[in-house]
Design a protein around this motif. Structure first.
Motif, mmCIF file in Angstrom:
data_model
loop_
_atom_site.group_PDB
_atom_site.id
_atom_site.type_symbol
_atom_site.label_atom_id
_atom_site.label_comp_id
_atom_site.label_asym_id
_atom_site.label_seq_id
_atom_site.Cartn_x
_atom_site.Cartn_y
_atom_site.Cartn_z
ATOM 1 N N LEU A 1 40.898 -15.366 9.159
ATOM 2 C CA LEU A 1 39.581 -16.004 9.257
ATOM 3 C C LEU A 1 38.970 -15.790 10.641
ATOM 4 O O LEU A 1 37.741 -15.783 10.798
ATOM 5 C CB LEU A 1 39.728 -17.495 8.956
ATOM 6 C CG LEU A 1 38.452 -18.292 8.633
ATOM 7 C CD1 LEU A 1 37.825 -17.794 7.346
ATOM 8 C CD2 LEU A 1 38.788 -19.771 8.521
ATOM 9 N N LEU A 2 39.846 -15.601 11.636
ATOM 10 C CA LEU A 2 39.351 -15.362 12.994
ATOM 11 C C LEU A 2 38.773 -13.960 13.152
ATOM 12 O O LEU A 2 37.872 -13.742 13.961
ATOM 13 C CB LEU A 2 40.492 -15.544 14.008
ATOM 14 C CG LEU A 2 41.251 -16.872 13.985
ATOM 15 C CD1 LEU A 2 42.400 -16.821 14.972
ATOM 16 C CD2 LEU A 2 40.319 -18.023 14.304
ATOM 17 N N SER A 3 39.336 -13.013 12.396
ATOM 18 C CA SER A 3 39.008 -11.604 12.623
ATOM 19 C C SER A 3 37.548 -11.278 12.337
ATOM 20 O O SER A 3 36.989 -10.371 12.945
ATOM 21 C CB SER A 3 39.920 -10.713 11.771
ATOM 22 O OG SER A 3 39.737 -10.983 10.394
ATOM 23 N N PHE A 4 36.928 -12.021 11.433
ATOM 24 C CA PHE A 4 35.530 -11.717 11.107
ATOM 25 C C PHE A 4 34.595 -12.875 11.466
ATOM 26 O O PHE A 4 33.458 -12.932 10.993
ATOM 27 C CB PHE A 4 35.373 -11.345 9.632
ATOM 28 C CG PHE A 4 35.775 -12.419 8.661
ATOM 29 C CD1 PHE A 4 34.843 -13.326 8.188
ATOM 30 C CD2 PHE A 4 37.078 -12.516 8.220
ATOM 31 C CE1 PHE A 4 35.200 -14.316 7.292
ATOM 32 C CE2 PHE A 4 37.444 -13.492 7.317
ATOM 33 C CZ PHE A 4 36.507 -14.399 6.854
ATOM 34 N N GLY A 5 35.100 -13.799 12.326
ATOM 35 C CA GLY A 5 34.239 -14.888 12.793
ATOM 36 C C GLY A 5 34.065 -16.023 11.830
ATOM 37 O O GLY A 5 33.178 -16.878 12.040
ATOM 38 N N GLY A 6 34.868 -16.098 10.796
ATOM 39 C CA GLY A 6 34.699 -17.156 9.801
ATOM 40 C C GLY A 6 35.048 -18.525 10.332
ATOM 41 O O GLY A 6 34.420 -19.537 9.937
ATOM 42 N N LEU A 7 36.017 -18.614 11.248
ATOM 43 C CA LEU A 7 36.413 -19.925 11.770
ATOM 44 C C LEU A 7 35.253 -20.580 12.533
ATOM 45 O O LEU A 7 34.992 -21.783 12.361
ATOM 46 C CB LEU A 7 37.632 -19.776 12.680
ATOM 47 C CG LEU A 7 38.170 -21.075 13.272
ATOM 48 C CD1 LEU A 7 38.760 -21.964 12.184
ATOM 49 C CD2 LEU A 7 39.218 -20.806 14.349
ATOM 50 N N GLN A 8 34.565 -19.821 13.349
ATOM 51 C CA GLN A 8 33.459 -20.384 14.117
ATOM 52 C C GLN A 8 32.323 -20.837 13.211
ATOM 53 O O GLN A 8 31.644 -21.837 13.497
ATOM 54 C CB GLN A 8 32.954 -19.347 15.126
ATOM 55 C CG GLN A 8 31.988 -19.893 16.152
ATOM 56 C CD GLN A 8 32.619 -20.999 16.995
ATOM 57 O OE1 GLN A 8 33.727 -20.862 17.506
ATOM 58 N NE2 GLN A 8 31.918 -22.132 17.117
#
Length: 478
Positions: A238-245
């Protein structure tokens, strides 16, 4: 010259010559027997082997001498080894038979016959020997090069067999299963798309972040996303494509449901996932969570936000340090003291108990200096002033008053936390008369419940454990 003896002997001879011939013959026989007896007697005394008094010993020694002589003859002569075949052959006297041969007696001829056993057909190749020579067994000898060559051929054969087995297995798998490419083509024809977890999460984030999506669609996207981020790898993806933010920013939404389900996703992603926890701190998740807890929000939303906060703080001393700097204990105190938040109060007490025991555990490891202890993490825990902060913010009294909650489960968690804070809050506990009265009242209540457990045959019941915790606290506070 006088020679008397000669005259005397001459007289005797003249006298004997005057005897008749028959008397002379008899006298000669007697004289011969006497001489023979004297000769035998002399010989028996000179050599005991010819003594007339030990005939048995003489025979025994003679037999021993013959046997010794025969053994010497056998030792000096090696018997001829008979070379049997798979046909019956007559065995001549004096021939030795190899071990394992089949021997029979021919009743018609009276001769012994020999042949090889059937199982020795391919392995026996004994050769007969001549007199005085050893048996020579003809064995095949191999050099080290021969053995290496044979081993190489054996390995090649094993590889060939293994490759054949692998090919057969692959053929079987191909018959049973179809390649993913073919399945995708078939599903495309049916308007069904196969997606990986990563592709699904990207699609869900895009739906949630789209301004054209309705509230229901956004909530549904967050609900489905929570299922996938439970897996550690998916949460890190989820971090790799900015989904967490994107999800963290969802905490700023004006819709309570969006806040609730965004916190729900974050709590699942933070849980025991240090990499995601670090990114969340850097992304401002901690400040946003505290703001929601400190403001007027629906209870379900605060429940999910508290869940996300607990997942972020556990086993993350840097986040705990930032939590104290941002006034997190004051926020939780206000939350516990608010009306109608008893359920949240129990969750807060559980969080505090986990943080206190976690810090105590690392303090013990620091004292023992075990190899598994991380010096960096110990340094981080030393910089977390949790216990002094709890004492200053009045948590000793706040937690003690929560013993008035009616649920047994809530009381259990409060008793555990009181015990964990005993070293920090002992004097505060002793100065609180209401705490002592509550403990005495609970002692009487749980004594009755523990007695019922004993009547039911439960030696280690739930209420007996609670009673033990109460008794320990009363003993420490006296």
């Amino acid at each position: 010259m006088h020679i008397p003896h000669k005259k005397k002997s001459a007289k005797i001879s003249t006298h004997l010559l005057g005897l008749p011939p028959s008397r002379m013959a008899l006298l000669g026989m007697l004289l011969g027997l006497l001489m023979a007896s004297c000769f035998t007697f002399c010989l028996s005394h000179q050599n005991p082997e010819f003594a007339l008094t030990s005939p048995e010993k003489s025979r025994t020694k003679e037999a021993d001498r013959k046997e010794t002589t025969a053994e010497e003859e056998l030792d000096s002569e090696v018997l001829e080894v008979f070379h049997p075949t798979h046909e019956w052959q007559a065995l001549r006297p004096g021939q030795a038979v190899p071990a394992g041969s089949h021997v029979r007696l021919n009743l018609q001829t009276g001769a012994r016959e020999v042949k090889l056993q059937e199982e020795d057909k391919f392995r026996s190749n004994l050769k007969g020997l001549k007199k005085g020579r050893r048996l020579d067994i003809n064995t095949n000898t191999y050099t080290s090069q021969d053995l290496k060559s044979a081993l190489a051929k054996f390995k090649e054969g094993a590889e060939v067999e293994s490759s054949k087995e692998d090919k057969a297995r692959q053929a079987k798998v191909k018959r049973l299963f179809r390649p993913i490419e073919e399945l995708k083509k078939d599903f495309e024809e049916l308007n069904v798309i196969i997606e990986t977890d990563m592709q699904i999460m990207v699609r869900l984030i895009n739906k949630f972040n789209s301004s054209s999506s309705s509230l229901e669609e956004k909530i549904a996207a967050l609900f489905d996303l929570e299922y996938y981020v439970h897996q550690m790898d998916n949460a890190q993806d989820l971090l790799s494509f900015g989904g967490l933010q994107v999800v963290i920013n969802g905490l700023n939404s004006t819709e309570p449901l969006v806040k609730e389900y965004a916190a729900f996703v974050l709590g699942a992603a933070f849980s025991s996932n240090p990499k995601v926890q670090v990114e969340a701190i850097e992304g401002g998740a901690l400040q946003k969570l505290l703001v929601i807890l400190a403001t007027e929000q629906p209870l379900p939303a605060k429940k999910k936000v508290l869940f996300a906060l607990c997942s972020l703080l556990r086993h993350f001393p840097y986040a705990q340090q930032q939590f104290l700097k941002l006034g997190g204990l004051q926020v939780l105190r206000s939350l516990v003291q608010a009306k109608g938040t008893e359920m949240l109060a129990v969750r807060v007490v559980t969080l505090l108990y986990d943080l206190v025991t976690e810090k105590q555990k690392f303090a013990e490891e620091e004292a023992e200096l075990t190899q598994e202890t991380s010096p960096e993490k110990l340094q981080q825990y030393r910089q977390v002033p949790l216990l002094p902060g709890l004492r200053e913010q009045g948590w000793c009294e706040i937690i003690a008053h929560l013993l008035a909650l009616p649920e047994h489960d809530a009381r259990e968690k409060v008793l555990q936390t009181l015990g964990a804070l005993l070293a920090t809050c002992r004097d505060r506990y002793r100065q609180d008369p209401q705490l002592n009265r509550t403990l005495v009242s609970l002692q009487a209540e749980y004594q009755a419940l523990a007695a019922l457990e004993l009547q039911d045959g439960e030696d280690e019941g739930y209420f007996r454990e609670l009673l033990g915790s109460i008794n320990s606290l009363l003993k420490e506070l006296r």
